[in-house]
Motif scaffolding. Sequence first.
Motif, PDB file in Angstrom:
ATOM      1  N   ALA A 205       7.409  25.448   7.104  1.00 41.57           N
ATOM      2  CA  ALA A 205       5.746  25.138   6.270  1.00 41.57           C
ATOM      3  C   ALA A 205       5.611  24.412   4.446  1.00 41.57           C
ATOM      4  O   ALA A 205       6.771  25.638   4.053  1.00 41.57           O
ATOM      5  N   GLY A 206       6.150  22.622   4.072  1.00 41.53           N
ATOM      6  CA  GLY A 206       5.866  23.354   2.489  1.00 41.53           C
ATOM      7  C   GLY A 206       7.320  22.685   2.174  1.00 41.53           C
ATOM      8  O   GLY A 206       7.373  22.176   1.092  1.00 41.53           O
ATOM      9  N   ASP A 207       8.201  22.558   2.979  1.00 39.14           N
ATOM     10  CA  ASP A 207       9.437  22.032   2.687  1.00 39.14           C
ATOM     11  C   ASP A 207       9.540  20.469   2.754  1.00 39.14           C
ATOM     12  O   ASP A 207       8.664  19.982   2.870  1.00 39.14           O
ATOM     13  N   LYS A 208      10.218  20.398   0.977  1.00 35.86           N
ATOM     14  CA  LYS A 208      10.200  18.787   0.877  1.00 35.86           C
ATOM     15  C   LYS A 208      11.150  17.567   1.637  1.00 35.86           C
ATOM     16  O   LYS A 208      12.738  18.500   1.786  1.00 35.86           O
ATOM     17  N   VAL A 209      10.770  16.797   2.478  1.00 38.54           N
ATOM     18  CA  VAL A 209      11.889  16.573   3.452  1.00 38.54           C
ATOM     19  C   VAL A 209      12.929  15.075   2.872  1.00 38.54           C
ATOM     20  O   VAL A 209      11.836  14.259   2.756  1.00 38.54           O
ATOM     21  N   VAL A 210      14.325  15.579   3.004  1.00 40.56           N
ATOM     22  CA  VAL A 210      14.405  14.367   2.528  1.00 40.56           C
ATOM     23  C   VAL A 210      15.065  13.720   3.794  1.00 40.56           C
ATOM     24  O   VAL A 210      16.048  14.120   4.274  1.00 40.56           O
ATOM     25  N   TYR A 211      14.979  12.380   3.399  1.00 41.34           N
ATOM     26  CA  TYR A 211      15.627  11.308   4.479  1.00 41.34           C
ATOM     27  C   TYR A 211      16.527  10.649   3.710  1.00 41.34           C
ATOM     28  O   TYR A 211      16.054   9.993   2.813  1.00 41.34           O
ATOM     29  N   VAL A 212      17.874  10.417   4.261  1.00 42.45           N
ATOM     30  CA  VAL A 212      18.904   9.321   4.056  1.00 42.45           C
ATOM     31  C   VAL A 212      19.029   8.163   5.356  1.00 42.45           C
ATOM     32  O   VAL A 212      19.669   8.930   6.404  1.00 42.45           O
ATOM     33  N   ASP A 213      20.415   7.714   5.825  1.00 45.24           N
ATOM     34  CA  ASP A 213      20.380   6.948   6.784  1.00 45.24           C
ATOM     35  C   ASP A 213      22.030   6.494   6.217  1.00 45.24           C
ATOM     36  O   ASP A 213      21.866   6.189   4.663  1.00 45.24           O
ATOM     37  N   GLY A 214      22.972   5.830   7.057  1.00 46.32           N
ATOM     38  CA  GLY A 214      23.810   5.035   7.118  1.00 46.32           C
ATOM     39  C   GLY A 214      25.218   4.948   8.586  1.00 46.32           C
ATOM     40  O   GLY A 214      24.088   5.641   9.550  1.00 46.32           O
ATOM     41  N   THR A 215      25.850   4.131   7.851  1.00 48.61           N
ATOM     42  CA  THR A 215      27.072   4.406   9.052  1.00 48.61           C
ATOM     43  C   THR A 215      27.555   5.839   9.376  1.00 48.61           C
ATOM     44  O   THR A 215      28.159   6.212  10.531  1.00 48.61           O
ATOM     45  N   LEU A 237      17.091  18.122   4.861  1.00 48.57           N
ATOM     46  CA  LEU A 237      18.436  16.925   4.812  1.00 48.57           C
ATOM     47  C   LEU A 237      17.976  16.168   5.744  1.00 48.57           C
ATOM     48  O   LEU A 237      18.772  16.773   6.728  1.00 48.57           O
ATOM     49  N   LEU A 238      17.644  15.198   6.320  1.00 48.25           N
ATOM     50  CA  LEU A 238      17.435  14.219   6.983  1.00 48.25           C
ATOM     51  C   LEU A 238      18.028  13.362   7.619  1.00 48.25           C
ATOM     52  O   LEU A 238      18.305  12.504   6.344  1.00 48.25           O
ATOM     53  N   VAL A 239      18.890  13.500   8.558  1.00 48.53           N
ATOM     54  CA  VAL A 239      20.067  12.260   8.113  1.00 48.53           C
ATOM     55  C   VAL A 239      19.925  10.988   9.519  1.00 48.53           C
ATOM     56  O   VAL A 239      20.624  11.845  10.763  1.00 48.53           O
ATOM     57  N   GLY A 240      19.809   9.787   9.249  1.00 47.85           N
ATOM     58  CA  GLY A 240      19.982   8.504   9.982  1.00 47.85           C
ATOM     59  C   GLY A 240      21.177   8.094  10.576  1.00 47.85           C
ATOM     60  O   GLY A 240      21.677   7.605   9.478  1.00 47.85           O
ATOM     61  N   ILE A 241      21.678   7.802  11.756  1.00 50.10           N
ATOM     62  CA  ILE A 241      22.568   7.570  12.156  1.00 50.10           C
ATOM     63  C   ILE A 241      22.676   6.383  12.449  1.00 50.10           C
ATOM     64  O   ILE A 241      22.308   6.000  14.295  1.00 50.10           O
ATOM     65  N   HIS A 242      23.689   5.183  12.016  1.00 53.96           N
ATOM     66  CA  HIS A 242      22.964   3.721  12.770  1.00 53.96           C
ATOM     67  C   HIS A 242      23.912   4.013  14.295  1.00 53.96           C
ATOM     68  O   HIS A 242      25.128   4.273  13.802  1.00 53.96           O
ATOM     69  N   PRO A 281      17.254   3.297  13.206  1.00 56.19           N
ATOM     70  CA  PRO A 281      16.574   1.633  13.061  1.00 56.19           C
ATOM     71  C   PRO A 281      17.601   1.405  11.525  1.00 56.19           C
ATOM     72  O   PRO A 281      17.246   2.296  10.920  1.00 56.19           O
ATOM     73  N   TYR A 282      18.334   0.559  11.506  1.00 57.87           N
ATOM     74  CA  TYR A 282      18.720  -0.298  10.223  1.00 57.87           C
ATOM     75  C   TYR A 282      17.622   0.102   8.875  1.00 57.87           C
ATOM     76  O   TYR A 282      17.994   0.622   8.013  1.00 57.87           O
ATOM     77  N   SER A 283      16.349  -0.191   9.725  1.00 56.73           N
ATOM     78  CA  SER A 283      15.652  -0.371   8.088  1.00 56.73           C
ATOM     79  C   SER A 283      14.448   0.502   8.316  1.00 56.73           C
ATOM     80  O   SER A 283      14.236   0.850   9.832  1.00 56.73           O
ATOM     81  N   VAL A 284      14.126   0.997   7.307  1.00 54.09           N
ATOM     82  CA  VAL A 284      13.470   2.298   7.688  1.00 54.09           C
ATOM     83  C   VAL A 284      11.960   2.191   8.199  1.00 54.09           C
ATOM     84  O   VAL A 284      11.488   1.435   7.078  1.00 54.09           O
ATOM     85  N   SER A 285      11.842   2.579   9.422  1.00 52.33           N
ATOM     86  CA  SER A 285       9.939   3.019   9.393  1.00 52.33           C
ATOM     87  C   SER A 285       8.954   3.479   9.429  1.00 52.33           C
ATOM     88  O   SER A 285       9.434   4.323   8.996  1.00 52.33           O
ATOM     89  N   ASP A 286       8.332   3.043   9.810  1.00 51.36           N
ATOM     90  CA  ASP A 286       6.482   4.138  10.500  1.00 51.36           C
ATOM     91  C   ASP A 286       6.969   5.275  11.181  1.00 51.36           C
ATOM     92  O   ASP A 286       7.209   6.203  10.798  1.00 51.36           O
ATOM     93  N   GLN A 287       7.906   5.263  12.402  1.00 51.24           N
ATOM     94  CA  GLN A 287       8.152   5.909  13.559  1.00 51.24           C
ATOM     95  C   GLN A 287       9.723   6.800  12.820  1.00 51.24           C
ATOM     96  O   GLN A 287       8.971   8.187  12.517  1.00 51.24           O
ATOM     97  N   VAL A 288      10.254   6.514  11.730  1.00 47.21           N
ATOM     98  CA  VAL A 288      11.102   7.003  11.169  1.00 47.21           C
ATOM     99  C   VAL A 288      10.696   8.602  10.479  1.00 47.21           C
ATOM    100  O   VAL A 288      10.859   9.805   9.819  1.00 47.21           O
ATOM    101  N   LEU A 289       9.787   7.891   9.003  1.00 42.41           N
ATOM    102  CA  LEU A 289       8.952   8.693   7.997  1.00 42.41           C
ATOM    103  C   LEU A 289       7.689   9.442   8.774  1.00 42.41           C
ATOM    104  O   LEU A 289       7.623  10.354   8.130  1.00 42.41           O
ATOM    105  N   SER A 305      22.315  -2.514  -0.809  1.00 44.70           N
ATOM    106  CA  SER A 305      22.712  -2.640  -0.127  1.00 44.70           C
ATOM    107  C   SER A 305      22.683  -3.639   0.769  1.00 44.70           C
ATOM    108  O   SER A 305      21.632  -4.356   1.402  1.00 44.70           O
ATOM    109  N   LEU A 306      23.532  -4.193   2.151  1.00 42.52           N
ATOM    110  CA  LEU A 306      23.539  -4.823   3.262  1.00 42.52           C
ATOM    111  C   LEU A 306      21.209  -5.487   3.925  1.00 42.52           C
ATOM    112  O   LEU A 306      21.372  -4.585   4.457  1.00 42.52           O
ATOM    113  N   ASN A 307      21.232  -6.471   3.517  1.00 39.26           N
ATOM    114  CA  ASN A 307      19.687  -6.057   3.904  1.00 39.26           C
ATOM    115  C   ASN A 307      20.111  -6.392   5.821  1.00 39.26           C
ATOM    116  O   ASN A 307      20.950  -7.043   6.240  1.00 39.26           O
ATOM    117  N   ASP A 308      18.583  -6.452   6.383  1.00 38.92           N
ATOM    118  CA  ASP A 308      19.045  -6.402   8.553  1.00 38.92           C
ATOM    119  C   ASP A 308      18.981  -7.778   8.304  1.00 38.92           C
ATOM    120  O   ASP A 308      18.745  -8.658   7.681  1.00 38.92           O
TER     121      ASP A 308
END
Length: 380
Positions: A205-215, A237-242, A281-289, A305-308
Motif C-alpha cells: 500500500a502506498g508503493d509507487k508503481v513504475v511500468y516499462v516495456d520492451g522486447t 518495477l513492473l516490466v511488460g515484455i512483448h 501490448p506494444y501500445s500502453v493500454s488501459d488494461q496495462v495501467l 520508439s517505433l510507432n505501433d
Amino acid sequence: MSITAEKRKPVRIWVDGCFDLMHFGHFNALRQAKAMGDYLVVGVHSDAEIEHHKGPTVMKEDERYAAVAACKWVDEVVPNAPYLTSLEYMDKYNCDFCVHGDDITTMADGTDCYQVVKDAGRYRECKRTNDISTTELVGRMLLMTKDHHKRRGSIGSSSISSVNTAEVGTFSTGGSKTKPDTKVSHFLPTSRKIVQFSEGKEPKAGDKVVYVDGTFDLFHTGHIEFLKRAKQMGDYLLVGIHDDQTVNAVKGVNYPLMNLHERVLSVLACRYVDEVVIGAPYSVSDQVLEKVYKVDVVVHGNTPSLNDTDGQDPYQLAKDRGIYVEIDNPQNSVTTESIIERIITHRKVFEERQRRKEQKAILEREAEKAEKAAAAAASQ
C-alpha cells in the motif's frame, strides 16, 4: 550461550564461468547454486583467459561482470577469476564448495577444470538448462548477414526464433551440449520454472508503481542499466515484455532472436525487476495501467520508439494522462543491435569459434563417457 543458540555459520558457495551473452541458462544455474547455501560468490573469467581456452567472447569482460552482478541470486562478483578452479581461490573467498552444471568443462589441453575440487570433495552439481547456450545464441546471430539485418518493411519478415530450419541447411534445432551449433529456439518453460524465477512479490500500500516495456532481446547491460534507473523512479518495477509476433510485426526481419519465454526468464532474474507482464501490448493500454496494478508512472528511454503497426505512438495514452517520463540512456550503452553488429562484423572469427566449440564438445562427450565407464567398472 548454548551451542544450539549459536548462529549457524552461513554456507558460502563458489561458482565460476564466462557468462558471455548472459541468458536464462546462466541465471538458472546461479539460482540452483544459491539454493544450496546462503551466500553466492561468482568468479568471472577475463577476456584473455576465455580467448585462450574457448575462443573470443562476444561481450567484453566489464559487461560480463555487470551482467552477473545484476542477477538477484548473486551476492558477490569476483572479476578475473582463474579458468582452472582451485581450492586456494575458493579458500580465499571462504567458500565451502563449488557448484557447476552436470556437463564437463575442460581446459585448452582437455583436462577437467574441476578435477581438483572434485578430488577434495568440495564439488556439487546442478542441472544444466537444455536448449540454450551462448554458442547457440551466437549461431542464431550468424544466421544474419548485413543484408538480412533489416528493420520492418522488408518482404517476408520472420524472426530467427521461428525460422524454418529447412531454409538454413545444416543448422539443427534445440541446442544442447551434444549439438552446440544450434540456432533455433524451441524452449518452452513450465509454470514451475516461471515460479522459480519469480519473487511473487506484490506492491505494498502506498508503493509507487513504475511500468516499462520492451522486447529485452539478448538481455544485456544496456537493459540492466535502464531497469536500474527506472526502478529508482518508484518502489515497484513492473516490466511488460512483448510477444514474438508483436516484436516481429513492429521490428521486422530477424526479430526477436530469443523467444518470449527466454526473454521473460532473463528479465525475471534481474534484481531490479519485481514483476513482468508476459505478452504485454506494444501500445500502453488501459488494461496495462489499471488492471494489473495501478501504474503511477510509465518510463521510457530517451531514444525514439517505433510507432505501433497502426502508426500510433505507443506511449500516447500515458502522455495524455501526464504519467509518461523519459530517462536518459547511458552514453555508449550496449544495444541488441550493437551486439548483433559485433557478430556480423567479425563473422569469420565467430564461425571459427563455433567450429572449435563443436570439436571441443565432441571431446568432452568422449571424456564424460570414459569417466562414467570407469566409475561403473570400479563399482563392480
